[in-house]
Design an enzyme around this catalytic site. Structure first.
Site, PDB file in Angstrom:
ATOM      1  N   HIS A 190      30.336  36.223  43.365  1.00 13.85           N
ATOM      2  CA  HIS A 190      31.298  35.847  44.398  1.00 13.85           C
ATOM      3  C   HIS A 190      31.928  34.472  44.145  1.00 13.85           C
ATOM      4  O   HIS A 190      33.111  34.361  43.833  1.00 13.85           O
ATOM      5  CB  HIS A 190      30.613  35.866  45.766  1.00 13.85           C
ATOM      6  CG  HIS A 190      29.934  37.150  46.094  1.00 13.85           C
ATOM      7  ND1 HIS A 190      30.616  38.314  46.380  1.00 13.85           N
ATOM      8  CD2 HIS A 190      28.611  37.473  46.160  1.00 13.85           C
ATOM      9  CE1 HIS A 190      29.765  39.289  46.628  1.00 13.85           C
ATOM     10  NE2 HIS A 190      28.537  38.802  46.504  1.00 13.85           N
ATOM     11  N   ASP A 191      31.144  33.431  44.294  1.00 16.79           N
ATOM     12  CA  ASP A 191      31.681  32.072  44.304  1.00 16.79           C
ATOM     13  C   ASP A 191      32.352  31.638  43.001  1.00 16.79           C
ATOM     14  O   ASP A 191      33.345  30.901  43.041  1.00 16.79           O
ATOM     15  CB  ASP A 191      30.579  31.073  44.673  1.00 16.79           C
ATOM     16  CG  ASP A 191      30.047  31.308  46.078  1.00 16.79           C
ATOM     17  OD1 ASP A 191      30.815  31.814  46.927  1.00 16.79           O
ATOM     18  OD2 ASP A 191      28.874  31.011  46.335  1.00 16.79           O
TER      19      ASP A 191
END
Length: 311
Positions: free
Chosen positions: A241-242
């Protein structure tokens, strides 16, 4: 061109750790002025420690780390040890950091950095957006100093902590609503995109095959981190994700996006924290968010692996 000045707000978390490594491995493009941490994946005492561990792993003890808000604005804190493990960085045993935690509160660091900057700054928000929301409320003048906020959170059509909500927004939906309604230039990278960025066995092997300490640590982190999502979603690996936020800043051509109107649900028990994305302009409201909708996953992992090799 000079490196883009960047403030990173995060809640490490294995995927935050990889995002930090990607940013710190790219000094020609990103000048990381400081890292602020927030309670999210694990409590604040661990997120600030984990951020310091990762900066030291990257050989970047010059990057200051600040602790921010220990809880959401209105709701009790929800954490995700079931994904990240009790430490937030389960899968490896990094040494206790010697890099000191800065005494200044993370929110005040964000405000001071923005108010004293000679040029606009970019803010990368990788966890619940509590710190940024409090900074906006405390000193609204920072909005004119922010060139762009690139946020990992939300989704157009799915949730991961509830049927409707993505974790970062669900943890502090009221903070998210402050940020999304602030008028700041905002790019949202949500689950629709990050669930396509899968750490397959082949991609994991390429990272481990770097033969470096950072490559080995990253592979171990991602091996642990992927376990929950592989089982839950029947995927060939865990989604990252990040790091998509940092990859977007480094190589925006890997992503496709469009301006849309987005609002945060803050009232419903059923859909609390949902990012309500008006795909077809049903509300006839002006777009307030650049919503990323697609990603070149192969290009993403090529970039990530190449940059990790530099550390």
């Amino acid at each position: 061109m000079s490196a883009r000045p960047l403030l990173i707000d995060c809640d490490p978390g294995q995927d935050d750790a990889v995002a930090l490594l990607l940013a710190l491995a790219s000094p020609a493009e990103l000048n990381v002025l400081g890292v602020t941490t927030v309670a999210g994946n694990v409590p604040l005492a661990l997120t600030q420690k984990n951020a310091r561990k990762v900066c030291e792993l990257a050989g970047r003890a010059d990057v200051p780390v600040y602790a921010g808000c220990p809880r959401p604005l209105l709701r009790p804190l929800a954490t995700a040890e079931y994904v990240h493990g009790p430490s937030g960085l389960d899968g490896v045993d990094l040494p206790e950091p010697t890099l000191p935690l800065q005494a200044q509160h993370g929110v005040d660091f964000l405000i001071d950095s923005l108010m004293t900057a000679s040029t606009s700054l970019t803010v990368a928000t990788l966890g619940p957006p509590t710190n940024l929301a409090v900074a906006i409320v405390k000193e609204p003048r920072i909005l004119s100093q922010i060139g762009e906020v690139v946020l990992m959170g939300g989704a157009i059509g799915e949730g991961n902590v509830t049927a409707s909500a993505e974790f970062n927004i669900y943890v502090d939906p009221h903070a998210a609503q402050i940020v999304f309604s602030s008028g700041v230039k905002l790019t949202m990278i949500g689950l629709d995109v990050t669930h396509r960025v899968i750490t397959t066995p082949e991609r994991l092997a390429a990272i481990r095959g770097l033969g470096t300490r950072v490559g080995g640590v990253t592979a171990d982190l991602l091996t642990y981190y992927g376990t929950y999502d592989i089982e839950r979603y029947s995927l060939p690996g865990g989604p990252l994700h990040d790091p998509c936020v940092i990859a977007y800043l480094l190589q925006p051509d890997l992503f496709k996006s469009r301006p849309l109107y987005v609002e945060i649900e803050t009232h419903s028990e059923l859909t609390l924290g949902r990012t309500v994305v008006d795909l077809w302009n049903s509300s006839q409201r002006e777009p307030n968010v650049n919503v990323v909708q697609a990603v070149d996953a192969e290009g993403f992992y090529t970039l990530l692996t190449e940059r990790l090799a530099r550390l």
